[in-house]
Write a protein that holds these residues in place. Sequence first.
Motif, short mmCIF file in Angstrom:
data_model
loop_
_atom_site.label_atom_id
_atom_site.label_comp_id
_atom_site.label_asym_id
_atom_site.label_seq_id
_atom_site.Cartn_x
_atom_site.Cartn_y
_atom_site.Cartn_z
N LEU A 72 0.85 -1.18 0.00
CA LEU A 72 0.00 0.00 0.00
C LEU A 72 0.89 1.24 0.00
CD1 LEU A 72 -2.67 -1.00 2.67
CD2 LEU A 72 -2.94 -0.99 0.20
N PRO A 73 0.48 2.27 -0.76
CA PRO A 73 1.33 3.45 -0.85
C PRO A 73 1.48 4.13 0.50
CG PRO A 73 -0.82 3.88 -1.82
CD PRO A 73 -0.76 2.40 -1.55
N GLY A 74 2.71 4.48 0.80
CA GLY A 74 2.95 5.26 2.01
C GLY A 74 3.10 4.43 3.27
N LEU A 75 2.89 3.11 3.16
CA LEU A 75 2.96 2.28 4.36
C LEU A 75 4.21 1.41 4.29
CD1 LEU A 75 0.99 2.05 6.70
CD2 LEU A 75 0.02 0.04 5.63
#
Lengths: 320, 439, 304
Positions: free
Chosen positions: A166-169
């Motif tokens: 997941l983006p940003g994680l």
Amino acid sequence: MTATGTAVPPRVERRHRVSSLRRGGGIPYLLALPAVLVILLVAGWPLVKIITLSLEKQQSGKYALFHNGGSTAFTGLSNYADALTSSDFWSSLVRSVVFTAVNVVLSVVVGVLIALLLNRVSKWARLLLVAVLLFCWAVPSTVSTQVFAWLFNNQYGVVNYVLGKLPGLSMQGHDWFANPHSGLAVVTLVVVWGAIPLLAISLHAGITQIPKEVLEAARCDGAGPWSAFRHVTLPFLRPLLVILTALSVIWDFGVFSQIWFMRNGHPEPGYQTLGIYMYTQGVSSSHYNTGSTLAVLMMLCLVVVMAFYIRQLFKIGDAE
Amino acid sequence: MKRTVLGATAVAAIAATVVSGCSSSGSNGGGSGAALSTDGKGKTITVWLQSDAKTGWPAVVTQATQRFEKATGAHVKIEWQQWANYTTKLDSTFAGNSGIPDVVELGNTQTASYISAGAFTDLTKDKSDFANSGTWLQGLAESGTSPDGKLEAVPYYAGSRVVIYRKDLWDKAGVTTVPTTLSELNADLAKVKAANSGDPNFSAFYMPGKYWYAAMSLVYGAGGKIASQQGGKWVGDLESPQAQQGLAEWKTLATTYSTGGATLDESTQDSVMAQGHVAAILGNGWEVGSVIAPKTGNPKLTKDISTFPLPGTSAGHYTPSFLGGSDLAVPEKAKNAGLGAEWIKYYTDTTSQKLLAKYAIPNTTNLLSVYEKQSQANQSTGEAAKDTWFVPNTANWANVESNNILQDMLESIATGKASIADAAKTADAKIASTLNSTG
Amino acid sequence: MSAVLEPTRPVSSVGTSTTTSARPIARRRRRWSTGGWNALAVLIAIVLGFPIFWMLITAFKTSSDINQLVPQFWPHHPTWRAFAEVLDDPLFRDDIRNSFVITVATVAISLVIGFLGALAIARFRFVGRHVFIVVVLIVQMIPLTALTIPMSLLLDNAQLKNTLPGVVIAYLMFSMPFTVWTLRTFIANIPQELDEAALMDGCSRFQVFYKIILPLVGPGLVATGVYGWVLAWNEFVLANTLLLDNNKQTIMVYLLVFQSSPTHGADYGGLMAAATLTSLPVVILFVIFQSRIAAGLTSGAVKG
């Protein structure tokens, strides 16, 4: 249910049936005798032994156990005093209560939701979901715990891998078990995962018994889905829900193997529920007096918690 | 009671026949001790061995059993056990009167509490009948002896821990010689770590956060110890400056050079190493096999694995290794105590131990050279077995282990939740209260 | 699955009072939302079933592929080795047989005794009825791990240690209360008027139980039986302590061996293969009896 299709208040019917429970003379005693015998013999003797052990204290470790009594001293309630004055006991008790509450609520709520869902889907979807639920139920808890431990492993776990996409994680090396709260959350997942099948399938069967006319009538009267659920479905399911919740409370309070195997046999202090605490203090260190004391205390806790349910069960039982 | 009837008929039977060598069966066990017996016609003895032998050295078991059966006429039934829940199983069996085996294997840290509970037959009188009893490895022999010097359990096999490392990864990082001191080891690990800095899952030295054997080895290597008796009471010694120094070195390994193992114990370290992102672990000799076996590990690593003993604080010394291993005992309530002791004699004699030496450290110092000749890993572990430490040999030690006192302390250090001093202080208090508790 | 999980009564179109024009719209809306629900059901099945999927593929992976840093969602080098080894192992077959014997005996005996006890509670009022109900509930609260030594001593005194019947007796302790409880609800749902009619026709009280109640509670018996099966089949704490010989142990103890000495080689593929084979009998049983089970769960426990 009467033929008019309107919902007759169940209480009217119940009162009608109370008087038909008969006194059968000696017959009920005869019928209950085998069950009573089994319970007395198989559960009664060990229970008495547990209580006796909790009132005694052995000198020199296991000596008394191996030599038929040896130097066991009757010490009254001193084991209980020791247990109740230990802060570890109280923290495990609180932990157990919270853990049980979370597990029971999650299991029952998700069970009800899946049961409702099963009622609304097409046949093939129902078959698929029930088949999956069956398999979940059949897998032994030691195995499912091992699989979940792999899935949540900090280096090669699937969960970290998927979440990391997941983006940003960034889940690199995230250790779910470093914090006992998140670790117990993972254990909750395993427990609930194993508990849902029975709840969902039983509750679904219960829902299918609700006569269609009643639901249709409620919908005609303008009831939305939530209102129909609260006023029609829920009262029908009440006896079943009471029994299943009561059993869930008993089972979840005594959860042992999922926590034990998730921590590979060495649960940290933050993971110690009463069941684990009793095992490490009592059984695995061969302090059987302490272990029995804690077992009796666990049962007393359950009886207190279950007082409400026991009264409910009497009400249901008497209504026959 | 059935037992005395059997005993009486056995004695009568012996009296009626002439038996050379070994003395009467004396199968009533217990305080009077049991003499070895070769009168086994028509009898079957039960032996509880851990399945480590079944997967590791089944041929050793078979040949000992065959020789025993030939000499005594008795049959042997081996029941394979597992370590999980083992003490509960032993407790419930010894507490009853049925199904009690005639020989039982125990871990050498488990024997003390059973010895103090009077669970085993006294074998002191027969000590000279067991081969090599004069040269038994000290750590094992100690664990089988009661505080008043009686022999209650016979040493079986031992294991010591060494550094198992990836020679190819070390070579690539420019480290070609084996370190001889801990500071050299740290410098080498820093080089290996730097050479693999692009891999977030890489561990130059994988040190699980609950690996108390490793941590305590470093404590003993620095001159500290776990606990000692002062004025008849046990006191925890982990707060001493030497112990703190050892723990500090362990913390460096567990936090600077190790990735991802802070909340785990050493039971999965072989499969982690098999995945290929670990350059070194501290493990028993047989763990080499575990890392490269096709069924359980990664056979591609076979050529790249090598071993060396964990260096000590100064050159020429190794860090003492924990002498793990197992002992064999005859339960006090065993029906065929004499025959059981006889089987142990065959299973621990020089012939059997020479065969065992391929897989595990034999129980006697005079066979160590046989052991070391077998493989490179054996050479390192044999060296490491010459300087060992052992846990406080007291009945309550098993409770320190089952209460996870050391594991909890180390995990709090490895995860950074507590400083070394604080964690040691908490642990010392718990160790003292556990070792000193009665009943 | 079909006959039983469908709603038991047909939807009557007579009772609804919608206009003719609204009905097609309602039906269309219902069909669309059914599709939505179906999708949700599939999603839930995937999420819940993922651990099982993982268990299955691990059984087919080689050990170097298991627990790779980049998870393999499908085996790169599938192999039958794990299954072949487990199925070849005579100990596995012995243990499955032992589990089978113990579980069938436990379920059969607890069904018989439980049925009789449930009859007593459901059909009669007698002194001690409430006590019986409470005792049956309390017995379920005893923590299993505390029970190992006392139960072991009890069976040892009765010369039943290390025997299959001994384990059956121990298991009755926790399978029977559940049986009594659940069957009571099913029996209570059979109208007493049927009893009375049969009695007036000249049946004795016992004939009523045997000829009237028993057939009607059949599905309930099946449902309780399968649940009891899962309980007994998956139990290992007591089985490990009570069964001492290798050839008497149960399949759960066999599984424990795989998890026991990992530093001597952890055969995860073997463990998952054995676990899959262990879970299969329950699933097969369920499939055979599924229509009757769901009917049993349906006919009981809803009416107050």
